[in-house]
Design a protein around this motif. Structure first.
Motif, PDB file in Angstrom:
ATOM      1  N   LYS A  37       0.820  -1.218   0.000  1.00  0.00           N
ATOM      2  CA  LYS A  37       0.000   0.000   0.000  1.00  0.00           C
ATOM      3  C   LYS A  37       0.854   1.269   0.000  1.00  0.00           C
ATOM      4  O   LYS A  37       0.320   2.379  -0.041  1.00  0.00           O
ATOM      5  CB  LYS A  37      -0.924   0.004   1.224  1.00  0.00           C
ATOM      6  CG  LYS A  37      -1.946  -1.136   1.223  1.00  0.00           C
ATOM      7  CD  LYS A  37      -2.797  -1.107   2.489  1.00  0.00           C
ATOM      8  CE  LYS A  37      -3.813  -2.247   2.504  1.00  0.00           C
ATOM      9  NZ  LYS A  37      -4.634  -2.244   3.742  1.00  0.00           N
ATOM     10  N   ASP A  39       4.967   3.036  -1.037  1.00  0.00           N
ATOM     11  CA  ASP A  39       5.723   3.455  -2.217  1.00  0.00           C
ATOM     12  C   ASP A  39       6.392   2.301  -2.951  1.00  0.00           C
ATOM     13  O   ASP A  39       7.102   2.516  -3.929  1.00  0.00           O
ATOM     14  CB  ASP A  39       6.798   4.461  -1.800  1.00  0.00           C
ATOM     15  CG  ASP A  39       6.188   5.770  -1.319  1.00  0.00           C
ATOM     16  OD1 ASP A  39       5.059   6.078  -1.763  1.00  0.00           O
ATOM     17  OD2 ASP A  39       6.836   6.453  -0.509  1.00  0.00           O
ATOM     18  N   ALA A 186       2.777   4.879 -13.059  1.00  0.00           N
ATOM     19  CA  ALA A 186       2.687   5.053 -11.607  1.00  0.00           C
ATOM     20  C   ALA A 186       1.486   5.913 -11.238  1.00  0.00           C
ATOM     21  O   ALA A 186       0.778   5.655 -10.252  1.00  0.00           O
ATOM     22  CB  ALA A 186       3.974   5.656 -11.066  1.00  0.00           C
ATOM     23  N   GLU A 187       1.251   6.948 -12.049  1.00  0.00           N
ATOM     24  CA  GLU A 187       0.108   7.825 -11.772  1.00  0.00           C
ATOM     25  C   GLU A 187      -1.211   7.065 -11.906  1.00  0.00           C
ATOM     26  O   GLU A 187      -2.150   7.281 -11.132  1.00  0.00           O
ATOM     27  CB  GLU A 187       0.139   9.013 -12.734  1.00  0.00           C
ATOM     28  CG  GLU A 187       1.280   9.986 -12.449  1.00  0.00           C
ATOM     29  CD  GLU A 187       1.406  11.057 -13.522  1.00  0.00           C
ATOM     30  OE1 GLU A 187       0.631  10.986 -14.510  1.00  0.00           O
ATOM     31  OE2 GLU A 187       2.289  11.933 -13.379  1.00  0.00           O
ATOM     32  N   GLU A 190      -1.625   4.876  -8.781  1.00  0.00           N
ATOM     33  CA  GLU A 190      -2.007   5.693  -7.628  1.00  0.00           C
ATOM     34  C   GLU A 190      -3.471   6.136  -7.736  1.00  0.00           C
ATOM     35  O   GLU A 190      -4.223   6.120  -6.763  1.00  0.00           O
ATOM     36  CB  GLU A 190      -1.098   6.926  -7.531  1.00  0.00           C
ATOM     37  CG  GLU A 190       0.299   6.631  -7.025  1.00  0.00           C
ATOM     38  CD  GLU A 190       0.353   6.401  -5.528  1.00  0.00           C
ATOM     39  OE1 GLU A 190      -0.713   6.175  -4.912  1.00  0.00           O
ATOM     40  OE2 GLU A 190       1.464   6.422  -4.976  1.00  0.00           O
ATOM     41  N   ARG A 193      -5.826   3.279  -7.002  1.00  0.00           N
ATOM     42  CA  ARG A 193      -5.692   2.762  -5.621  1.00  0.00           C
ATOM     43  C   ARG A 193      -5.675   1.222  -5.605  1.00  0.00           C
ATOM     44  O   ARG A 193      -6.358   0.578  -4.810  1.00  0.00           O
ATOM     45  CB  ARG A 193      -6.819   3.282  -4.737  1.00  0.00           C
ATOM     46  CG  ARG A 193      -7.001   4.794  -4.749  1.00  0.00           C
ATOM     47  CD  ARG A 193      -5.753   5.515  -4.277  1.00  0.00           C
ATOM     48  NE  ARG A 193      -5.484   5.255  -2.865  1.00  0.00           N
ATOM     49  CZ  ARG A 193      -4.376   5.632  -2.228  1.00  0.00           C
ATOM     50  NH1 ARG A 193      -3.405   6.270  -2.912  1.00  0.00           N
ATOM     51  NH2 ARG A 193      -4.209   5.381  -0.956  1.00  0.00           N
ATOM     52  N   PRO A 225       4.792   2.491  -7.299  1.00  0.00           N
ATOM     53  CA  PRO A 225       4.119   2.611  -6.003  1.00  0.00           C
ATOM     54  C   PRO A 225       3.082   1.504  -5.847  1.00  0.00           C
ATOM     55  O   PRO A 225       2.587   0.949  -6.831  1.00  0.00           O
ATOM     56  CB  PRO A 225       3.455   3.993  -6.086  1.00  0.00           C
ATOM     57  CG  PRO A 225       3.247   4.231  -7.544  1.00  0.00           C
ATOM     58  CD  PRO A 225       4.436   3.591  -8.218  1.00  0.00           C
ATOM     59  N   ARG A 226       2.758   1.187  -4.601  1.00  0.00           N
ATOM     60  CA  ARG A 226       1.742   0.202  -4.259  1.00  0.00           C
ATOM     61  C   ARG A 226       2.061  -1.189  -4.832  1.00  0.00           C
ATOM     62  O   ARG A 226       1.170  -1.972  -5.131  1.00  0.00           O
ATOM     63  CB  ARG A 226       0.364   0.670  -4.737  1.00  0.00           C
ATOM     64  CG  ARG A 226      -0.042   2.041  -4.198  1.00  0.00           C
ATOM     65  CD  ARG A 226      -1.420   2.433  -4.642  1.00  0.00           C
ATOM     66  NE  ARG A 226      -2.430   1.570  -4.038  1.00  0.00           N
ATOM     67  CZ  ARG A 226      -2.958   1.723  -2.816  1.00  0.00           C
ATOM     68  NH1 ARG A 226      -2.526   2.736  -2.048  1.00  0.00           N
ATOM     69  NH2 ARG A 226      -3.884   0.920  -2.361  1.00  0.00           N
TER      70      ARG A 226
END
Length: 735
Positions: A37, A39, A186-187, A190, A193, A225-226
Motif C-alpha cells: 500500500k 511506495d 505510476a500515476e 495511484e 488505488r 508505487p503500491r
C-alpha cells in the motif's frame, strides 16, 4: 518395490505442515499487504534449498488471496521458466495491466460512462505498459525482435499500442523515455488505488546471466508505487550467481542494494527433523515387516536417528533420506538391520563423503576378514588420514568423531598413527553380534546396504543355513555339498569350502545346538581328504585349509563337550573309528592333538586349551593305531592326496616301526622309491614357488647316504628326469 515415495513437492495442504509454515504465513501476510500500500518494497524470503521456501509461499498465497477484497492482487513470476527478457518483463507487467484495465473499466461503468470510452481508456493503460515493457526489455538485453506478450500466450493488440501512443501526446513528437512511461503508469496505479504483491520464486535456480537480468528487472521495473516484491532465494547461491554474472567482488553486497528487508526461513526447532524422520521410519518398518519396531531394535533406531540425525538441516534432507529407505528397504529387509540401514541413509544425505568412505572401508574389511585379500600399511594410512579429515572432532559425544563411528563400524579407533585408525582388532562377541544381527559392520552383509546384494565372496545366508539344516537332519547331503564346495572357487581363488570354515567362527559355533555340531564334525571327518585333493597348490601368507579345518573341528568339539559330554565322547569315538578322511585325521587332526599334549614335538599347550583329556586322547589314539595297522588302510596310503603328512602322523601315532616298514616295502621298486621321495618335498616361495626336499624329511624314513647313492645310480635310467628334479630339490633345500 517402492512404497509411498515422497515426490518432494512443496506443501499446499495445511494439515501436512509439520514445521510451522502455516503460522509463519498468517503472521507475514499482513506485513506484506501493508508494504503493497506504500511506495513499493522489495522483500527477500531467504532460505537454503529444501528449507521450505516454496511451501511457505503456497501458504502465503492462501493468506494473500483473502486480501483481494482490499484491491491487493498477487502475481507469481517464475523467472527460470521464461525464455527471454521480453517475456520476463511482460509476465510481470501483463497481469498488472490486466488488473488496472478491469479496475478502470469498473470505475467508469460505475460513473455511467459509455462502454466505448471504457475500452479506449483500458487500451491506453495496456498501451502504456506494453510500450514501457518493450523499452525496458531492450535496455536489459538487446533483442532482434520482441515477443510482444502481456502474459505468455496473450499477444498485444496493435490498437493498444496506438492507444498508448495517444495517451503520450503530452510528450509532443519526441519518443517517450522509459522514465516518462514509468511515471505515467505510476500515476495510473495511484489514481486507481490498486496494490500488488509480486512473488519471484526460485531465483536460486537461475544461471548467473539470468540472475543478473532478474535483479536488473526488479531494480528497473519494480519500483512502482503500491507494489511489493517478494523475492525467494538461497542467499548464498544467488549472491554467488550475481558475483559471477556481474563480475563484482561481493554479490551479497549488490543484493543488499536491491532488497530492502529480508525474512530468513528459521531453522526447525531442535529435534523436529529427527522426530519426523523417526516417526516415518517406524511407519516404513511396520508396513514392510507387518510389525512395529520394539525392544532393542526400537532403542537402536532411536539412538541411530538421534546421533546421525544431528546432521539434518532442512525438511528436504528428511525427505531424501526417507525416500532412499522407502525405495530400497523392501528389497533387502531380510538382509539388513533396520536401525543401521536408517543410519546409513542419514549419513548418505548429510555427509556423502563419509558414506563413500564407509563403502570403501567395509568392502576392504570384508575381504580381510574372509581371508580373500590383504592391505598394505600405506593403504591403511591413506584410509586413516581421510577418516580423520571427515570426522575431525575429538569430543567423545560428537556425531562427527571417530568415537561415534566406532559405535557401529568395527575396527576404527582414534590414534595418532593414521594406519592404526582402521582395521583394528574386534572382539569375538562384537564380530558375532554384527553377523547375527546382519549389521552394517558385518563382513557378510555390509554390501546389501550399498548394492542390494551380498558380497561375491560371501555365501548367501539361505545357502549357509541350509548346510546347517543338513548337519541336523541329512548327513549325506551335507557331505555331498561340502565336497562340491571344495571344488568350487571364488573370485579370490579360494574355495567356497574355506568360506564355510571361516563362517564357523567362535561366535557362530557358540550358538549351534548339539545335533548341528555333531553333524558338521562327522561330515568333516569323511570329506577332508577330498578337500586336500583339490587344495594342493601352495599359497603365500595363508593357512592351508587342513590347518583351518583342524581349528574348526576343535572349536566344534569344545562346543559339543560343553552342551552334552556324552555326545562329545560318542562323536569323537565315531570319528576315530569310522572317519574315512584318514589322510587328514592322521596327518593333521590327531597329530595336532598329540603336539598339544606334548606327546610329540616341542610345543605343548596348556591343559586348559586341550580338546580332550589326556586319558580320553589315549583312548582315541589306540583306536587309530588299530585302524592303521590294518592291511586295508595301508593299501590305500599310496593313493592318498598328501602322503607325506600321513606318514609323519602315522609315525607319531603308531611309532616308527610300522611307518618305516611300509616305506621300505613300497620303495622296493624304483618307481615307488622316487614317488615317496617326491611326496616328502615341501614348498617355499620367493621370486617363484619352489619344492625343496629337506634332509630331515629324507632321514625320517630313509638313510640319507643310501638315498643319495641310489638317486645317482638312477640318473641315466627311465626315471632320469624325475631323479634330476629330486636332486635339484635337495640342492634347493640346502640353500
Amino acid at each position: 518395490m517402492a512404497i509411498g515415495l515422497d515426490s518432494d513437492r512443496a506443501l499446499e495442504d495445511e494439515t501436512e505442515d509439520q514445521f510451522g509454515f502455516v503460522g509463519m504465513a498468517k503472521r507475514l501476510a499482513p506485513s506484506i499487504i501493508e508494504a503493497s500500500k506504500g511506495d513499493g518494497m522489495v522483500v527477500g524470503l531467504e532460505g537454503r534449498w529444501g528449507s521450505g521456501k516454496t511451501s511457505l509461499l503456497n501458504f502465503l498465497r492462501e493468506e494473500l488471496a483473502a486480501a483481494e477484497s482490499e484491491d491487493i492482487h498477487t502475481i507469481t513470476v517464475a523467472p527460470w521458466l521464461n525464455g527471454d527478457s521480453t517475456t520476463l518483463v511482460m509476465s510481470l507487467l501483463g497481469p498488472i495491466a490486466d488488473v488496472l484495465e478491469k479496475k478502470e473499466a469498473k470505475q467508469s461503468e460505475a460513473k455511467g460512462i459509455l462502454g466505448t470510452f471504457n475500452r479506449k481508456k483500458a487500451s491506453e493503460i495496456g498501451g502504456l505498459i506494453s510500450l514501457y515493457g518493450q523499452k525496458t526489455a531492450r535496455t536489459l538485453v538487446p533483442l532482434a525482435s520482441l515477443a510482444g506478450f502481456f502474459v505468455p500466450g496473450a499477444q498485444v493488440a496493435a490498437g493498444a499500442l496506438r492507444a498508448g501512443g495517444e495517451a503520450l501526446g503530452q510528450f509532443s513528437s519526441r519518443e517517450a523515455t522509459p522514465s516518462e512511461l514509468k511515471r505515467a503508469i505510476a500515476e495510473k496505479i495511484e489514481a486507481l488505488r490498486v496494490g500488488f504483491v509480486v512473488i519471484l520464486d526460485d531465483l536460486d535456480r537461475l544461471e548467473p546471466e539470468q540472475a543478473v537480468e532478474v535483479v536488473r528487472l526488479v531494480r528497473s521495473v519494480a519500483d512502482f508505487p503500491r507494489v511489493a516484491y517478494l523475492m525467494c532465494y538461497d542467499r548464498e547461491v544467488l549472491a554467488q550467481a550475481l558475483k559471477e554474472g556481474l563480475k563484482v567482488q561481493d554479490g551479497d553486497l549488490f543484493l543488499q542494494k536491491i532488497v530492502q528487508l529480508t525474512f530468513a526461513i528459521p531453522l526447525p526447532e531442535p529435534f523436529d527433523l529427527r522426530t519426523q524422520f523417526r516417526k516415518e521410519a517406524e511407519a516404513i518398518f511396520a508396513e514392510i515387516t507387518g510389525a512395529a519396531p520394539d525392544g532393542e531394535l526400537l532403542e537402536d533406531l532411536a539412538s541411530a536417528v538421534d546421533r546421525e540425525g544431528m546432521g539434518l538441516s532442512t525438511p528436504r534432507e528428511v525427505k531424501l533420506a526417507l525416500n532412499g529407505i522407502r525405495f530400497v528397504y523392501p528389497s533387502v529387509a531380510d538382509d539388513v538391520y533396520f536401525p543401521d540401514f536408517c543410519r546409513l541413509h542419514l549419513i548418505k544425505t548429510t555427509n556423502f563423503k563419509l558414506y563413500k568412505w564407509l563403502e570403501e572401508y567395509l568392502s576392504v574389511r570384508s575381504i580381510l576378514v574372509t581371508g580373500d585379500g590383504s592391505i598394505t600399511n600405506d593403504s591403511k594410512a591413506t584410509l586413516g588420514i581421510s577418516l580423520k579429515e571427515l570426522l575431525p572432532s575429538e569430543e567423545v559425544g560428537a556425531s562427527r568423531s571417530i568415537w561415534a563411528l566406532r559405535q557401529f563400524i568395527p575396527g576404527v579407533r582414534t590414534n595418532e598413527d593414521a594406519s592404526k585408525r582402521v582395521f583394528s582388532e574386534v572382539s569375538l562377541r562384537e564380530a558375532g553380534d554384527a553377523i547375527e544381527l546382519k549389521r552394517l559392520g558385518s563382513p557378510l552383509h555390509y554390501r546389501y546396504y550399498f548394492a542390494l546384494t551380498g558380497p561375491k565372496t560371501v555365501m548367501p545366508d539361505d545357502d549357509f543355513n541350509q548346510l546347517l539344516e543338513f548337519a541336523r537332519s541329512d548327513l549325506p547331503s551335507l557331505k555331498a555339498r561340502l565336497e562340491h564346495f571344495s571344488r568350487s572357487l571364488r573370485q579370490s581363488g579360494r574355495t567356497w569350502f574355506e568360506h564355510i570354515l571361516d563362517r564357523l567362527d567362535d561366535a557362530l559355533v557358540s550358538k549351534l545346538d548339539k545335533e548341528t555340531v555333531a553333524g558338521i564334525v562327522l561330515a568333516m571327518s569323511d570329506t577332508m581328504d577330498s578337500v586336500i585333493a583339490t587344495d594342493s597348490k601352495p599359497r603365500a601368507f595363508a593357512f592351508r585349509v587342513t590347518s583351518t579345518a583342524v581349528r574348526v573341528a576343535e572349536r566344534l568339539l569344545v562346543r559339543l563337550r560343553a552342551v552334552d559330554h556324552e555326545s562329545f565322547e560318542k562323536v569323537s569315538k565315531e570319528v576315530a573309528e569310522k572317519g574315512t578322511a584318514l589322510n587328514w585325521l592322521v596327518g593333521n587332526f590327531f597329530r595336532d592333538q598329540m603336539w598339544d599334549h606334548g606327546k610329540v614335538g616341542d610345543r605343548p599347550s596348556q591343559p586348559g586349551r586341550w580338546v580332550f583329556t589326556d586319558d580320553f586322547l589315549n583312548v582315541l589314539l589306540e583306536i587309530m593305531r588299530t585302524r592303521l595297522s590294518s592291511t586295508e588302510v595301508q593299501e590305500k596310503i599310496a593313493e592318498m592326496p598328501d602322503v607325506s603328512t600321513f606318514l609323519f602322523g602315522w609315525r607319531d601315532i603308531s611309532g616308527e616301526a610300522e611307518a618305516q616298514e611300509w616305506v621300505a616295502s613300497n620303495s622296493a621298486t624304483d618307481a615307488g622309491f622316487l614317488s615317496i621321495l617326491n611326496h616328502l618335498r615341501s614348498w617355499a616361495m620367493s621370486d617363484s614357488v619352489y619344492y625343496p626336499l629337506h634332509k630331515s624329511s629324507i632321514e625320517a624314513f630313509f638313510d640319507l647316504e643310501s638315498t643319495v647313492a641310489r638317486l645317482a645310480a638312477l640318473r641315466g635310467g627311465a626315471h632320469g628326469e624325475l631323479v634330476r628334479e629330486l636332486e635339484t630339490a635337495m640342492e634347493q633345500a640346502r640353500h
